[in-house]
Design a protein around this motif. Structure first.
Motif, PDB file in Angstrom:
ATOM      1  N   GLY A   1      21.005  79.155  -0.369  1.00  0.00           N
ATOM      2  CA  GLY A   1      21.065  79.746  -1.538  1.00  0.00           C
ATOM      3  C   GLY A   1      19.844  80.469  -1.713  1.00  0.00           C
ATOM      4  N   GLY A   2      18.697  80.421  -0.797  1.00  0.00           N
ATOM      5  CA  GLY A   2      17.520  81.368  -1.004  1.00  0.00           C
ATOM      6  C   GLY A   2      16.611  80.922  -1.949  1.00  0.00           C
ATOM      7  N   GLY A   3      16.547  79.592  -2.434  1.00  0.00           N
ATOM      8  CA  GLY A   3      15.739  79.032  -3.370  1.00  0.00           C
ATOM      9  C   GLY A   3      14.329  78.308  -2.722  1.00  0.00           C
ATOM     10  N   ILE A   4      13.401  78.173  -3.576  1.00  0.00           N
ATOM     11  CA  ILE A   4      12.289  77.691  -3.214  1.00  0.00           C
ATOM     12  C   ILE A   4      11.922  76.366  -3.926  1.00  0.00           C
ATOM     13  CG2 ILE A   4       9.688  77.852  -3.139  1.00  0.00           C
ATOM     14  CD1 ILE A   4      10.238  80.787  -2.066  1.00  0.00           C
ATOM     15  N   PHE A   5      11.363  75.506  -3.346  1.00  0.00           N
ATOM     16  CA  PHE A   5      10.907  74.203  -4.000  1.00  0.00           C
ATOM     17  C   PHE A   5       9.663  74.361  -3.809  1.00  0.00           C
ATOM     18  CE2 PHE A   5      15.201  73.108  -2.697  1.00  0.00           C
ATOM     19  CZ  PHE A   5      15.579  72.680  -3.515  1.00  0.00           C
ATOM     20  N   PRO A   6       8.587  74.979  -4.836  1.00  0.00           N
ATOM     21  CA  PRO A   6       7.147  75.160  -4.598  1.00  0.00           C
ATOM     22  C   PRO A   6       6.211  74.065  -5.023  1.00  0.00           C
ATOM     23  CG  PRO A   6       7.691  75.800  -6.777  1.00  0.00           C
ATOM     24  CD  PRO A   6       9.105  75.217  -6.051  1.00  0.00           C
ATOM     25  N   GLY A   7       6.888  72.839  -5.203  1.00  0.00           N
ATOM     26  CA  GLY A   7       5.911  71.570  -5.481  1.00  0.00           C
ATOM     27  C   GLY A   7       4.910  72.128  -6.562  1.00  0.00           C
ATOM     28  N   ASP A   8       3.604  71.950  -6.246  1.00  0.00           N
ATOM     29  CA  ASP A   8       2.585  72.457  -7.273  1.00  0.00           C
ATOM     30  C   ASP A   8       1.966  73.807  -6.998  1.00  0.00           C
ATOM     31  OD1 ASP A   8       2.870  70.425  -9.263  1.00  0.00           O
ATOM     32  OD2 ASP A   8       1.033  69.098  -8.065  1.00  0.00           O
ATOM     33  N   ALA A   9       2.564  74.606  -6.000  1.00  0.00           N
ATOM     34  CA  ALA A   9       2.111  75.875  -5.605  1.00  0.00           C
ATOM     35  C   ALA A   9       2.290  76.963  -6.570  1.00  0.00           C
ATOM     36  CB  ALA A   9       2.521  76.337  -4.309  1.00  0.00           C
ATOM     37  N   ALA A  10       3.026  76.822  -7.578  1.00  0.00           N
ATOM     38  CA  ALA A  10       3.511  77.953  -8.560  1.00  0.00           C
ATOM     39  C   ALA A  10       3.119  77.411 -10.021  1.00  0.00           C
ATOM     40  CB  ALA A  10       4.809  78.468  -8.124  1.00  0.00           C
ATOM     41  N   GLY A  11       2.259  76.434 -10.221  1.00  0.00           N
ATOM     42  CA  GLY A  11       2.064  75.899 -11.405  1.00  0.00           C
ATOM     43  C   GLY A  11       3.089  74.998 -12.009  1.00  0.00           C
ATOM     44  N   ILE A  12       3.068  74.731 -13.195  1.00  0.00           N
ATOM     45  CA  ILE A  12       3.848  73.967 -14.005  1.00  0.00           C
ATOM     46  C   ILE A  12       4.839  74.694 -14.927  1.00  0.00           C
ATOM     47  CG2 ILE A  12       3.811  72.243 -15.803  1.00  0.00           C
ATOM     48  CD1 ILE A  12       1.422  70.896 -14.544  1.00  0.00           C
ATOM     49  N   TYR A  13       6.125  74.904 -14.981  1.00  0.00           N
ATOM     50  CA  TYR A  13       6.865  75.410 -15.746  1.00  0.00           C
ATOM     51  C   TYR A  13       7.455  74.617 -17.224  1.00  0.00           C
ATOM     52  CZ  TYR A  13      11.083  78.077 -16.944  1.00  0.00           C
ATOM     53  OH  TYR A  13      12.037  78.904 -17.591  1.00  0.00           O
ATOM     54  N   LEU A  14       7.231  75.297 -18.168  1.00  0.00           N
ATOM     55  CA  LEU A  14       7.637  74.790 -19.463  1.00  0.00           C
ATOM     56  C   LEU A  14       8.777  75.528 -19.865  1.00  0.00           C
ATOM     57  CD1 LEU A  14       4.118  74.066 -20.832  1.00  0.00           C
ATOM     58  CD2 LEU A  14       5.530  72.314 -19.706  1.00  0.00           C
ATOM     59  N   LYS A  15       9.847  74.995 -19.674  1.00  0.00           N
ATOM     60  CA  LYS A  15      11.132  75.703 -19.971  1.00  0.00           C
ATOM     61  C   LYS A  15      11.363  76.151 -21.220  1.00  0.00           C
ATOM     62  CE  LYS A  15      15.674  75.607 -17.878  1.00  0.00           C
ATOM     63  NZ  LYS A  15      15.559  75.740 -16.557  1.00  0.00           N
ATOM     64  N   GLU A  16      11.037  75.360 -22.337  1.00  0.00           N
ATOM     65  CA  GLU A  16      11.250  75.669 -23.853  1.00  0.00           C
ATOM     66  C   GLU A  16      10.561  76.521 -24.133  1.00  0.00           C
ATOM     67  OE1 GLU A  16       9.694  73.052 -22.524  1.00  0.00           O
ATOM     68  OE2 GLU A  16       8.694  71.624 -23.929  1.00  0.00           O
ATOM     69  N   PHE A  17       9.412  77.230 -23.582  1.00  0.00           N
ATOM     70  CA  PHE A  17       8.329  78.220 -23.952  1.00  0.00           C
ATOM     71  C   PHE A  17       8.739  79.205 -22.792  1.00  0.00           C
ATOM     72  CE2 PHE A  17       6.373  74.408 -25.575  1.00  0.00           C
ATOM     73  CZ  PHE A  17       6.216  74.956 -26.904  1.00  0.00           C
ATOM     74  N   ASP A  18       9.339  79.120 -21.820  1.00  0.00           N
ATOM     75  CA  ASP A  18       9.514  80.011 -20.474  1.00  0.00           C
ATOM     76  C   ASP A  18       7.994  80.255 -20.275  1.00  0.00           C
ATOM     77  OD1 ASP A  18      10.847  81.483 -18.446  1.00  0.00           O
ATOM     78  OD2 ASP A  18      10.586  83.210 -19.673  1.00  0.00           O
TER      79      ASP A  18
ATOM     80  N   LEU B   1      -3.567  82.032  -3.486  1.00  0.00           N
ATOM     81  CA  LEU B   1      -3.007  83.306  -3.599  1.00  0.00           C
ATOM     82  C   LEU B   1      -2.185  83.646  -2.619  1.00  0.00           C
ATOM     83  CD1 LEU B   1      -6.022  85.270  -5.398  1.00  0.00           C
ATOM     84  CD2 LEU B   1      -3.860  84.419  -6.328  1.00  0.00           C
ATOM     85  N   ALA B   2      -2.779  83.318  -1.277  1.00  0.00           N
ATOM     86  CA  ALA B   2      -2.105  83.686  -0.140  1.00  0.00           C
ATOM     87  C   ALA B   2      -0.870  83.041  -0.062  1.00  0.00           C
ATOM     88  CB  ALA B   2      -2.895  83.191   1.125  1.00  0.00           C
ATOM     89  N   SER B   3      -0.852  81.559  -0.305  1.00  0.00           N
ATOM     90  CA  SER B   3       0.381  80.947  -0.560  1.00  0.00           C
ATOM     91  C   SER B   3       1.452  81.581  -1.343  1.00  0.00           C
ATOM     92  CB  SER B   3       0.190  79.626  -1.073  1.00  0.00           C
ATOM     93  OG  SER B   3      -0.662  78.819  -0.130  1.00  0.00           O
ATOM     94  N   LEU B   4       1.029  82.025  -2.501  1.00  0.00           N
ATOM     95  CA  LEU B   4       1.992  82.962  -3.539  1.00  0.00           C
ATOM     96  C   LEU B   4       2.472  84.039  -2.658  1.00  0.00           C
ATOM     97  CD1 LEU B   4       0.082  82.249  -6.723  1.00  0.00           C
ATOM     98  CD2 LEU B   4       2.280  81.510  -6.398  1.00  0.00           C
ATOM     99  N   ASP B   5       1.660  84.670  -2.046  1.00  0.00           N
ATOM    100  CA  ASP B   5       2.181  86.088  -1.271  1.00  0.00           C
ATOM    101  C   ASP B   5       3.345  85.646  -0.364  1.00  0.00           C
ATOM    102  OD1 ASP B   5       0.626  87.870  -2.483  1.00  0.00           O
ATOM    103  OD2 ASP B   5      -0.872  87.849  -0.900  1.00  0.00           O
ATOM    104  N   LYS B   6       3.232  84.530   0.457  1.00  0.00           N
ATOM    105  CA  LYS B   6       3.861  84.168   1.442  1.00  0.00           C
ATOM    106  C   LYS B   6       5.155  83.748   0.804  1.00  0.00           C
ATOM    107  CE  LYS B   6       3.094  80.692   4.905  1.00  0.00           C
ATOM    108  NZ  LYS B   6       2.175  79.501   5.361  1.00  0.00           N
ATOM    109  N   LEU B   7       5.241  83.149  -0.394  1.00  0.00           N
ATOM    110  CA  LEU B   7       6.430  82.609  -1.126  1.00  0.00           C
ATOM    111  C   LEU B   7       7.289  83.976  -1.721  1.00  0.00           C
ATOM    112  CD1 LEU B   7       5.317  79.566  -3.202  1.00  0.00           C
ATOM    113  CD2 LEU B   7       6.647  79.573  -0.864  1.00  0.00           C
ATOM    114  N   ILE B   8       6.487  84.786  -2.016  1.00  0.00           N
ATOM    115  CA  ILE B   8       7.021  86.191  -2.668  1.00  0.00           C
ATOM    116  C   ILE B   8       7.732  86.982  -1.483  1.00  0.00           C
ATOM    117  CG2 ILE B   8       6.333  88.411  -3.789  1.00  0.00           C
ATOM    118  CD1 ILE B   8       4.259  86.909  -5.088  1.00  0.00           C
ATOM    119  N   SER B   9       7.187  86.862  -0.379  1.00  0.00           N
ATOM    120  CA  SER B   9       7.667  87.538   0.766  1.00  0.00           C
ATOM    121  C   SER B   9       8.924  87.022   1.227  1.00  0.00           C
ATOM    122  CB  SER B   9       6.522  87.656   2.039  1.00  0.00           C
ATOM    123  OG  SER B   9       6.751  86.252   2.635  1.00  0.00           O
TER     124      SER B   9
END
Ligand SMILES: [Zn+2]
Length: 306
Positions: free
Chosen positions: A169-186, A202-210
């Protein structure tokens, strides 16, 4: 326990650690066999096991338990969980592997950093060494029917952190590499405890973005939309925090003063501050530990520059 079907083969389980909803997620991937991404802590493993039952998962079909890192809220439950899964192996970054096999030091350090929060999580049980896969970047775990998990090393939050890319599906499970997401506030809030490494993060985020992810499955908490923009936004947010911390160190400001400036300048924090403060875990981990993490980083850099 709340479960949500997210994709053809992906289910989110709210493990409801300590009764807290929308805080810690575990993901169940069904192929020919089954993989679990993130265990949550020891105290809520029984909830995860009930969820597996409700999802009609046969315990002997679980092939992999993949954790992003060894922090108690992500991989703490691995030892307890795997006792119930006769054929499963635990996938963890190679530098995290020894701590899953022998979690005593991890438990002591967690108590020092998290204090009473550790009681909410429970003490991790060891994972037998022969059941651990010490993973490296790029490793692929195939559970059949086209469902594969690829390891993406994403250091920064921790020196042994990895994310997982689900190739179907092309999804990523980022663990804690992408921060904490609070859905009710987006909103996304940083998780940058010491010893935080900005360059690696930052290098990790670039890698995930790529990887041009089509979905983002947060461990804290749930699926978030616009994955690429969100990862870019998190990179900008980390740079902002680091800048404020750097100025704070130059001006010899306290943690409270730096936090105030972050509140003024980061609208994600401003919008969510009240909820964060009231949360039994996030108040401490975001508003104290994350701020401390960027301040220690700034201090380290300042002393290197002298
Ligand atoms: Zn962590």
């Amino acid at each position: 326990m709340h479960m949500t079907k997210l994709g053809e083969c992906i289910f989110l389980v709210d493990v409801e650690t300590g009764g807290l909803k929308n805080f810690i997620a575990s993901y169940v991937l069904k192929g020919k066999r089954v993989a679990i991404v993130e265990t949550g802590p020891t105290s809520s493993v029984s909830n995860l096991l009930s969820a597996l039952k409700q999802l009609d998962v046969k315990l002997e079909d679980v092939a992999y338990v993949a954790v992003s890192h060894i922090h108690l809220d992500h991989g703490g439950g691995a030892g307890t969980l795997i006792k119930n899964l006769p054929n499963a192996k635990v996938v963890v970054h190679q530098r995290g592997a020894p701590h899953l096999a022998n979690p005593e030091k991890l438990w002591q350090q967690s108590k020092e950093v998290l204090g009473s929060i550790t009681e909410l999580y429970g003490e991790p049980e060891p994972v037998p060494a022969e059941r651990i896969i010490a993973a490296t970047d790029g490793m692929i775990f195939d559970i059949g029917n086209g469902v594969r998990l690829k390891v993406v090393e994403t250091l920064g939050h921790a020196s042994h952190h990895q994310s997982y890319y689900e190739t179907l599906g092309g999804g990523i499970f980022p663990g804690d590499a992408a921060g904490i997401y609070l859905k009710e506030f987006d909103a996304v809030v940083p998780t940058t405890p010491a010893p935080f490494r900005l360059d690696s993060a930052l290098a990790s985020l670039d890698k995930l973005i790529s990887l041009k992810p089509k979905a983002l499955y947060y461990s804290h908490f749930g699926e978030a939309s616009n994955p690429v923009e969100r990862l870019q936004g998190y990179a900008d947010q980390l740079k902002l925090w680091a800048k404020i911390a750097r100025q704070g160190i130059q001006r010899k400001q306290s943690l409270e003063a730096v936090r105030e400036r972050i509140l003024e300048n980061d609208e994600n924090i401003r919008r969510t501050a009240e909820v964060l403060r009231a949360h039994p875990v996030l108040g401490e981990t975001v508003l104290v530990n994350s701020v401390q993490g960027v301040m220690e980083l700034a201090e380290r850099h300042a002393s290197l520059a002298e």
